[in-house]
Design a protein around this motif. Structure first.
Motif, PDB file in Angstrom:
ATOM      1  N   ASN A  11      10.316  -2.462  -3.534  1.00 28.76           N
ATOM      2  CA  ASN A  11       8.847  -2.474  -3.487  1.00 28.76           C
ATOM      3  C   ASN A  11       8.281  -3.492  -2.506  1.00 28.76           C
ATOM      4  OD1 ASN A  11       9.439  -4.750  -5.013  1.00 28.76           O
ATOM      5  ND2 ASN A  11       8.172  -4.185  -6.768  1.00 28.76           N
ATOM      6  N   ILE A  12       9.044  -4.503  -2.147  1.00 26.30           N
ATOM      7  CA  ILE A  12       8.515  -5.481  -1.187  1.00 26.30           C
ATOM      8  C   ILE A  12       8.476  -4.874   0.222  1.00 26.30           C
ATOM      9  CG2 ILE A  12      10.706  -6.633  -0.596  1.00 26.30           C
ATOM     10  CD1 ILE A  12       9.144  -9.298  -0.642  1.00 26.30           C
ATOM     11  N   TYR A  13       9.460  -4.056   0.545  1.00 29.54           N
ATOM     12  CA  TYR A  13       9.473  -3.394   1.854  1.00 29.54           C
ATOM     13  C   TYR A  13       8.406  -2.298   1.904  1.00 29.54           C
ATOM     14  CZ  TYR A  13      14.004  -5.685   1.768  1.00 29.54           C
ATOM     15  OH  TYR A  13      15.005  -6.620   1.644  1.00 29.54           O
ATOM     16  N   GLU A  14       8.285  -1.571   0.815  1.00 31.69           N
ATOM     17  CA  GLU A  14       7.257  -0.527   0.733  1.00 31.69           C
ATOM     18  C   GLU A  14       5.864  -1.131   0.865  1.00 31.69           C
ATOM     19  OE1 GLU A  14       9.867   2.438  -2.176  1.00 31.69           O
ATOM     20  OE2 GLU A  14       8.415   1.032  -3.028  1.00 31.69           O
ATOM     21  N   PHE A  15       5.677  -2.306   0.275  1.00 31.31           N
ATOM     22  CA  PHE A  15       4.403  -3.016   0.370  1.00 31.31           C
ATOM     23  C   PHE A  15       4.068  -3.325   1.824  1.00 31.31           C
ATOM     24  CE2 PHE A  15       2.338  -7.193   0.778  1.00 31.31           C
ATOM     25  CZ  PHE A  15       1.154  -6.984   0.083  1.00 31.31           C
ATOM     26  N   VAL A  16       5.021  -3.874   2.563  1.00 22.59           N
ATOM     27  CA  VAL A  16       4.788  -4.240   3.965  1.00 22.59           C
ATOM     28  C   VAL A  16       4.512  -2.994   4.812  1.00 22.59           C
ATOM     29  CG1 VAL A  16       5.788  -5.305   6.020  1.00 22.59           C
ATOM     30  CG2 VAL A  16       6.159  -6.347   3.782  1.00 22.59           C
ATOM     31  N   LEU A  17       5.280  -1.955   4.595  1.00 21.00           N
ATOM     32  CA  LEU A  17       5.074  -0.713   5.349  1.00 21.00           C
ATOM     33  C   LEU A  17       3.684  -0.138   5.094  1.00 21.00           C
ATOM     34  CD1 LEU A  17       8.526   1.088   4.776  1.00 21.00           C
ATOM     35  CD2 LEU A  17       7.773  -0.054   6.867  1.00 21.00           C
TER      36      LEU A  17
END
Length: 204
Positions: free
Chosen positions: A147-153
């Protein structure tokens, strides 16, 4: 074609001694992290507990250690910031060919130490090289959770196939790769971020 570069912070820009904290804690009588300690460490990295609560927890567990000793042990991991890496990121930001981001698992104690050790002028100059400066304790997310990568994307309208993520921890790059993000699992001491365009030239 790469348009976006997401960098980790520790051992990508600032050097780390990842065994230092354990060595210092051992001298204070802390020989291993219990499941409760690991849970507290991760909660602190996510900013779910305050610095005072974090230090108080360890002080309660190990009352013979002073709070300052615990703080110093926790910050022992942090080393120097080589100037050639600062020049690299400044030039990259100046060229303005890529959107640049920081995505780091860190905490308030570490950032406060860096700000004091570097001085706020250098810290601000470094921070200003990036479009976004994501620290886990500020966004309440941590790597390697997807979810941290999805957040940034999502926050920045980034396409995974146009994005590269650079981190020294394999677990972190593996999660990013599973989302379609290009990755470089940089090996500290053998590789250096300034060689990005040589090491990953086929992507650029």
């Amino acid at each position: 074609m790469i348009k976006n570069i997401i960098f980790d912070y520790g051992d990508i820009f600032i050097n780390l001694d990842k065994t230092a904290t354990n060595r210092e804690l051992l001298q204070l009588g802390i020989s291993d992290f219990t499941p409760e300690m690991i849970s507290k460490n991760q909660a602190y990295e996510k900013g779910l507990i305050t610095t005072d609560e974090f230090v108080d927890f360890y002080h309660t567990q190990f009352p013979k250690a002073t709070k300052n000793q615990l703080i110093d042990a926790w910050n022992a991991i942090l080393l120097d910031f080589p100037k050639h890496r600062m020049e690299f990121i400044k030039n990259l930001a100046k060229d303005n060919n890529y959107r640049l981001f920081i995505l780091s698992n860190t905490n308030d104690l570490h950032i406060s130490w860096i700000q004091q050790d570097w001085g706020m002028e250098l810290y601000t100059e470094f921070k200003n090289c990036f479009e976004q400066f994501y620290l886990s304790h500020e966004i309440h997310l941590r790597k390697p959770d997807a979810n941290i990568y999805e957040f940034v994307l999502q926050q920045n309208n980034l396409q995974p196939e146009e994005t590269i993520f650079i981190d020294d921890t394999k677990e972190n790059t593996e999660t990013a790769a599973s989302l379609g993000i290009h990755t470089w699992n940089l090996i500290p001491g053998k590789e250096d971020i300034v060689d990005l365009f040589t090491h990953k030239k086929l992507l650029f």
